[in-house]
Scaffold this active site. Structure first.
Site, PDB file in Angstrom:
ATOM      1  N   ASP A 186       0.909  -1.247  -0.018  1.00 20.59           N
ATOM      2  CA  ASP A 186       0.044  -0.189  -0.136  1.00 20.59           C
ATOM      3  C   ASP A 186       0.809   1.229   0.145  1.00 20.59           C
ATOM      4  OD1 ASP A 186      -1.761   1.855   0.290  1.00 20.59           O
ATOM      5  OD2 ASP A 186      -2.495   1.336   2.310  1.00 20.59           O
ATOM      6  N   GLU A 210      31.782  10.029   2.139  1.00 21.06           N
ATOM      7  CA  GLU A 210      32.537  10.032   3.326  1.00 21.06           C
ATOM      8  C   GLU A 210      31.569  10.367   4.333  1.00 21.06           C
ATOM      9  OE1 GLU A 210      35.846  12.937   2.766  1.00 21.06           O
ATOM     10  OE2 GLU A 210      36.780  11.782   1.433  1.00 21.06           O
ATOM     11  N   GLU A 213      29.735  10.718   7.741  1.00 17.43           N
ATOM     12  CA  GLU A 213      30.248  11.014   9.402  1.00 17.43           C
ATOM     13  C   GLU A 213      28.936  10.577  10.360  1.00 17.43           C
ATOM     14  OE1 GLU A 213      33.644  14.192   8.730  1.00 17.43           O
ATOM     15  OE2 GLU A 213      31.477  14.934   9.384  1.00 17.43           O
ATOM     16  N   GLU A 215      36.583  11.277  14.326  1.00 17.65           N
ATOM     17  CA  GLU A 215      36.388  12.471  13.834  1.00 17.65           C
ATOM     18  C   GLU A 215      36.751  13.357  14.819  1.00 17.65           C
ATOM     19  OE1 GLU A 215      36.285  14.601  11.453  1.00 17.65           O
ATOM     20  OE2 GLU A 215      36.507  13.320   9.718  1.00 17.65           O
ATOM     21  N   GLU A 248      34.080   8.491  11.370  1.00 19.88           N
ATOM     22  CA  GLU A 248      33.865   8.264   9.864  1.00 19.88           C
ATOM     23  C   GLU A 248      34.496   6.991   9.346  1.00 19.88           C
ATOM     24  OE1 GLU A 248      35.184  11.697   7.491  1.00 19.88           O
ATOM     25  OE2 GLU A 248      36.176  10.424   6.252  1.00 19.88           O
ATOM     26  N   HIS A 308      30.928  14.438   2.667  1.00 14.49           N
ATOM     27  CA  HIS A 308      31.619  14.957   1.485  1.00 14.49           C
ATOM     28  C   HIS A 308      31.416  13.965   0.280  1.00 14.49           C
ATOM     29  CE1 HIS A 308      34.497  17.180   4.424  1.00 14.49           C
ATOM     30  NE2 HIS A 308      33.292  17.458   4.316  1.00 14.49           N
ATOM     31  N   ARG A 359      39.908  23.985   2.498  1.00 14.93           N
ATOM     32  CA  ARG A 359      38.792  23.126   2.711  1.00 14.93           C
ATOM     33  C   ARG A 359      37.503  24.246   3.365  1.00 14.93           C
ATOM     34  NH1 ARG A 359      39.899  17.556   3.475  1.00 14.93           N
ATOM     35  NH2 ARG A 359      42.198  17.198   3.187  1.00 14.93           N
ATOM     36  N   GLU A 383      35.258  17.125  -5.166  1.00 18.24           N
ATOM     37  CA  GLU A 383      34.534  16.582  -3.895  1.00 18.24           C
ATOM     38  C   GLU A 383      33.750  17.859  -3.435  1.00 18.24           C
ATOM     39  OE1 GLU A 383      36.071  16.118   0.817  1.00 18.24           O
ATOM     40  OE2 GLU A 383      37.429  16.996  -0.587  1.00 18.24           O
ATOM     41  N   ARG A 397      31.449  19.191  -0.814  1.00 13.78           N
ATOM     42  CA  ARG A 397      31.695  19.190   0.802  1.00 13.78           C
ATOM     43  C   ARG A 397      30.484  19.434   1.467  1.00 13.78           C
ATOM     44  NH1 ARG A 397      35.303  21.711   3.487  1.00 13.78           N
ATOM     45  NH2 ARG A 397      36.190  19.615   4.358  1.00 13.78           N
TER      46      ARG A 397
END
Length: 446
Positions: free
Chosen positions: A51, A133, A135, A190, A197, A246, A317, A335, A337
């Site tokens: 359903d 990646e 976490e 981390e 991670e 990421h 970063r 990447e 992030r």
């Protein structure tokens, strides 16, 4: 690729007792229908009906009949379900959702949304690879077994025992993932207390989305066996880093990495720059899908290593997109992030891919990289360089999504309508709620 007969033989050889037929709703919550293994052949040849009106964002009551069609490539025994004293063996199959009235894939199935995006890439000659990646936090439970925000350990980035007291939990998660076919590449504590991670090898887009959904289920199940609670909530504790996911992305064309160019300063091809330009162009709308909760925006603030500036770089970063170093051409990638692990992985990868493909189709040019720390820029510095910020609330992100036809088309009319309805309601409820912070701040002051 596995066939139906391969899976039926494996079910018999491994003495499987029950099968969990899994799928996800629009918000990314894993759902399942459990059937005896004796019904596996029927599931493959006829499908299993359910359903759909009871599933978030699916269909109305008058059009509720849906059918689950198992994907043989996703068969895996669930190790934590097969350690019981009664020796019951349980396996799972991830399913596509079929609209019984048309016999076609259900347009509200997030897995179908991603398949449609991958088909668009294939038509352009590309195959997508992605590597996440994710976490997560591990918290203690109270005496009633309910989750608290008391972290399971006091470790920090890359710490060892005794500070990192969750090594055994992470090891058990890794053993479970490996038993289910994952190639785990690394795991570590981390930055924040209780935060971890675990990275697994990149794969094609569909496999990666399936793996993210499986990973979240495994982490929470194994944590429960250890008497603790694992959460992918982006920012469960104020004042410390939140959890991100990421995501590394590359496109391959004819077996070669379409993002690589030996002659470029950053070893990026024109295709990569165009894809990157598309990601940056559609970043505000992407945020609604990749950061889909009110809590997501408690992570996307300055000071906690989360990217909020729409820019790219190869060395810092603080930018939204990073170009990681690559030892070999096949490893060239970008990447993104900003995503966090509360997102629906199928929808998130679909909109990332559509945004990048739009950049390729329209020859969108990526700006110059920003190699300085954007967190240290003044507002005037950012304006001079044309660096915008991501939406700072779910409400702003929803507005950006409503205004971006490329991302709305990526989702399709059904998913975009239901997603916007759900998130508008969520944000409206949040605005009307009274938080503990407000009580602490104002109750005795006024």
């Amino acid at each position: 690729m596995a066939t139906k007969d391969d899976v039926l033989n494996q079910i018999e050889s491994e003495d499987v007792d029950f099968l969990r037929l899994q799928f996800t709703d629009i918000l990314g919550t894993v759902k399942n229908v459990s059937i005896p293994a004796s019904q596996a052949k029927k599931a493959f040849h006829e499908g299993i009906y359910f359903d759909g009106s009871s599933i978030e964002g699916f269909v109305r009551i008058q059009e509720s009949d849906m059918r689950l069609e198992p994907d043989p490539d996703t068969f895996a025994v669930l190790p934590w379900r097969s350690r019981r004293e009664d020796d019951t063996v349980t396996a799972r199959l991830i399913c596509d959702v079929i609209n019984t009235s048309t016999g076609e894939p259900f347009e509200g199935d997030p897995r179908f949304v991603l398949k449609r995006a991958l088909a668009r890439a294939n038509e352009m000659g590309f195959e997508m690879n992605a590597g996440p990646e994710p976490e997560f936090f591990v918290f203690e439970n109270d005496e009633d077994g309910r989750a608290t925000t008391q972290t399971h350990d006091a470790g920090g980035y890359f710490d060892l025992a005794p500070k990192d007291s969750a090594q055994e939990i992470r090891a058990d998660i890794i053993y479970t993932l490996q038993a289910m076919g994952f190639e785990v590449e690394a795991s570590h504590h981390e930055v924040a207390r209780g935060q971890h991670e675990i990275d697994f090898k990149y794969a094609d887009g569909l496999t990666t989305a399936d793996n993210i959904a499986t990973f979240r289920s495994v982490v929470r199940a194994v944590a429960e066996l250890h008497g603790v609670h694992a959460t992918f909530m982006p920012k469960p504790i104020s004042g410390i880093n939140g959890s991100g996911m990421h995501t590394h992305i590359s496109l391959f064309e004819g077996g070669e990495n379409a993002f690589h160019d030996d002659d470029d300063e950053f070893n990026l091809s024109d295709t990569a720059y165009q894809f990157l330009g598309g990601i940056l162009e559609h970043a505000p709308a992407l945020t609604a899908i990749c950061n889909p909760t009110v809590n997501s925006y408690k992570r996307l603030v300055p000071g906690y290593e989360a990217p909020i500036y729409v820019a790219w770089s190869d060395v810092n970063r603080s930018a939204l997109v990073r170009k990681p170093a690559a030892r070999i051409p096949a490893a060239s990638r970008i990447e993104l992030r900003s995503p966090d692990p509360s997102c629906n992985p199928y929808l998130a990868l679909a909109v990332m891919l559509h945004a990048g493909l739009d950049g390729i189709e329209n020859d969108l040019q990526a700006p110059n990289p920003v190699r300085e720390n954007i967190y240290e820029f003044t507002e005037a510095d950012r304006e001079e360089r044309g660096i915008n910020t991501l939406p700072s609330t779910l409400g702003q992100a929803v507005t950006a999504l409503k205004e971006d036809d490329v991302i709305l088309n990526a989702l399709g009319p059904h998913v975009s309508e239901k997603f916007l309805q759900a998130k508008t309601q969520e944000y409206t409820e949040f605005l009307a709620s009274v938080s503990q912070w407000e009580l602490d701040r104002y109750l005795e002051t006024f």
